[in-house]
Enzyme design. Structure first.
Site, mmCIF file in Angstrom:
data_model
loop_
_atom_site.group_PDB
_atom_site.id
_atom_site.type_symbol
_atom_site.label_atom_id
_atom_site.label_comp_id
_atom_site.label_asym_id
_atom_site.label_seq_id
_atom_site.Cartn_x
_atom_site.Cartn_y
_atom_site.Cartn_z
ATOM 1 N N LYS A 281 -63.339 19.590 21.605
ATOM 2 C CA LYS A 281 -62.089 20.162 21.079
ATOM 3 C C LYS A 281 -61.648 19.314 19.902
ATOM 4 O O LYS A 281 -61.995 18.134 19.818
ATOM 5 C CB LYS A 281 -60.997 20.132 22.152
ATOM 6 C CG LYS A 281 -59.883 21.119 21.928
ATOM 7 C CD LYS A 281 -60.238 22.484 22.463
ATOM 8 C CE LYS A 281 -59.302 23.568 21.994
ATOM 9 N NZ LYS A 281 -59.580 24.849 22.648
ATOM 10 N N ASP B 192 -58.724 28.097 17.311
ATOM 11 C CA ASP B 192 -57.793 28.018 18.437
ATOM 12 C C ASP B 192 -56.435 28.333 17.795
ATOM 13 O O ASP B 192 -56.387 28.914 16.701
ATOM 14 C CB ASP B 192 -57.839 26.618 19.086
ATOM 15 C CG ASP B 192 -57.140 26.569 20.446
ATOM 16 O OD1 ASP B 192 -57.775 26.907 21.450
ATOM 17 O OD2 ASP B 192 -55.955 26.188 20.511
HETATM 18 O O1 2IT Z 1 -60.112 27.640 24.187
HETATM 19 C C1 2IT Z 1 -61.169 28.181 23.819
HETATM 20 O O2 2IT Z 1 -62.042 28.516 24.638
HETATM 21 C C2 2IT Z 1 -61.359 28.419 22.395
HETATM 22 N N1 2IT Z 1 -60.469 28.091 21.617
HETATM 23 C C3 2IT Z 1 -62.628 29.014 21.882
HETATM 24 C C4 2IT Z 1 -63.700 28.005 21.791
HETATM 25 C C5 2IT Z 1 -64.952 28.464 21.103
HETATM 26 O O3 2IT Z 1 -65.779 27.571 20.802
HETATM 27 O O4 2IT Z 1 -65.146 29.642 20.862
#
Ligand code: 2IT
Length: 457
Positions: free
Chosen positions: A137, A177
């Protein structure tokens, strides 16, 4: 944060207690992160007594410590010509199952603790998809609200300068996100390509003509509705004819609204930072198109919707007091507390499907489980987004494009599998029907066993 009595897994294992205590004394200021660790430990504690290897090999101590944390300065020039400085982050939390995968959040509330909470959740969510995805993240405390296009572009370019050396299609693949949508992914991708001199699938959520996958924008919402449908099926019900309350006004809410209306249900609420709207006729047809237009222009207020379509607007309120059969919290963490959950129960709501990341407080979950309401945690029911990102990566690496039908079919299949795995794990470990325990246990076992296989890394 909060304490709850419902889950006793952590209490039942002194190893889980020790690890939690260690995290609390090492990072006492990381409240959100401690909350996420506590939530997982409360379900998986019981595994430690049955599988001593997890403790012998210090799996938990390793899992709670990110493999790497990158923090970098992001200086950018605003429209007035002044230099602004934000902090950029990227956490590579766990790569036991694949390259780091997870979104970037641009929001003024972003801190290392918030990103560690999100990254920690992402490990288990990604594991549940069954795809080869590790957990990561990142983001920044940059607030995109009110910024011009040029400012957003300047910021994204400077952010990528700090990050590009650490990314790669087999190393770390960010996505969007909160605050990071198609526009930001475009700017980030363009600058990565320029800095690295290579066109490769290093971000997901890309434009359809330059490596993106169909359905990615809708995938989180679609997946959550598929998951809700599976839950309802266990009680002989379906989405058709049901009234749904949705919070949020972004990508996720949009996907939920589209799929619920396609399956014959009716969404009657939407919300933004300004309050919520109640549309008794249902959000459908041109109203869904309107949501899409608002979303694309980065607007998240719902008052305009109320004025345009002449529906009720409740400033500063959350939608959980409205009578509904299913609730889809799709906005942000801790957006539903115990009082909200109690109101849903009193109004006869049968199912709460988390679409955002950890939108319910532990007391809210406690209330739903106590009242035998179908409840699914985000790491299970919102995994459709990252699953579709996994499909995007697969299409990029094979240089093949899948059709809408193919992606939708695969997405549905992944959600059905996650649902089944959660139920089976919950049953096997003595908590039948508890999707929270099931998701935590099923996700944890995959990651922990891969770490055991891979030795001391
Ligand atoms: O919280 C999540 O699963 C996302 N923001 C998507 C993450 C992604 O790599 O598609």
């Amino acid at each position: 944060m909060y304490k709850t009595a419902v889950y006793n897994g952590a209490q039942s294992s002194s190893y889980a207690q020790d690890v939690l205590q260690m995290i609390k004394s090492k990072y006492p200021w990381e409240k959100e992160y401690i909350q996420a660790v506590e939530e997982i430990l409360s379900s998986v504690g019981l595994l430690f007594d049955q599988e001593p290897l997890y403790q012998d090999e210090r799996i938990m101590e390793r899992i709670v410590e990110p493999e790497r944390v990158l923090m970098f300065r992001v200086p950018w020039r605003d429209d007035a010509g002044s230099i602004q400085v934000n902090t950029g982050y990227r956490i590579g939390f766990n790569s036991a199952l694949g390259p780091y995968k997870g979104g970037l959040r641009f929001h003024s509330s972003v801190t290392l603790s918030i990103l560690k909470f999100l990254g920690f959740e992402q490990i288990f969510k990604n594991a549940l998809t069954g795809l080869s995805l590790g957990g990561g993240k990142g983001g920044s405390d940059f607030n995109p609200r009110g910024k011009s296009n040029v400012e957003i572009e300047n910021f994204c370019q400077s952010f990528m300068v700090g990050l590009y050396k650490h990314l790669g299609p087999d190393t770390d693949v960010p996505a969007g996100d909160i605050g990071v949508g198609a526009r930001e992914i475009g700017y980030l991708f363009g600058y990565y390509k320029r800095l690295k001199n290579v066109f490769e699938g290093v971000l997901t959520g890309k434009g359809l003509d330059w490596g993106g996958s169909v359905i990615r924008p809708e995938a989180t919402g679609y997946g959550a509705v598929y998951f809700a449908e599976e839950m309802l099926k266990t009680r002989g019900e379906g989405i058709e004819g049901k009234i749904a309350a949705v919070s949020g006004f972004g990508n996720v809410a949009w996907g939920v609204v589209k799929k619920v209306s396609e399956l014959g249900g009716k969404v009657v609420t939407l919300s933004g930072p300004d309050g919520f709207i109640y549309d008794k006729d249902g959000v459908q047809g041109e109203k869904i198109e309107y949501m899409l237009a608002m979303r694309s222009s980065g607007r998240d207020r719902v008052k305009d919707y109320a004025e345009k379509f002449q529906v009720d607007f409740y400033p500063g309120k959350r939608p959980w007091g409205i009578k509904c059969d299913i609730a889809f919290p799709s906005a942000c963490e801790n957006e539903m507390d115990a009082d909200d959950a109690g109101a849903l129960v009193d109004n006869g709501c049968a199912c709460v499907t988390e679409c955002a990341n950890m939108p319910l407080t532990l007391e809210a979950i406690d209330c739903l489980l106590h009242n035998k309401i179908l409840y699914s945690p985000g790491k299970a029911s919102n995994a459709g987004g990252v699953a579709c990102s996994g499909f995007e990566m697969a299409q990029n690496s094979t240089k093949v494009k899948w059709t809408r039908e193919e992606v939708d079919q695969r997405l549905k299949q992944v959600m059905i599998e996650i649902h089944r795995n959660c139920l089976e794990a919950a049953e096997r470990y003595g908590e039948p029907g508890n999707y929270l325990s099931g998701a935590n246990i099923a996700g944890f076992i995959k990651v922990a066993d891969a770490m055991l296989d891979q030795g001391n890394t």
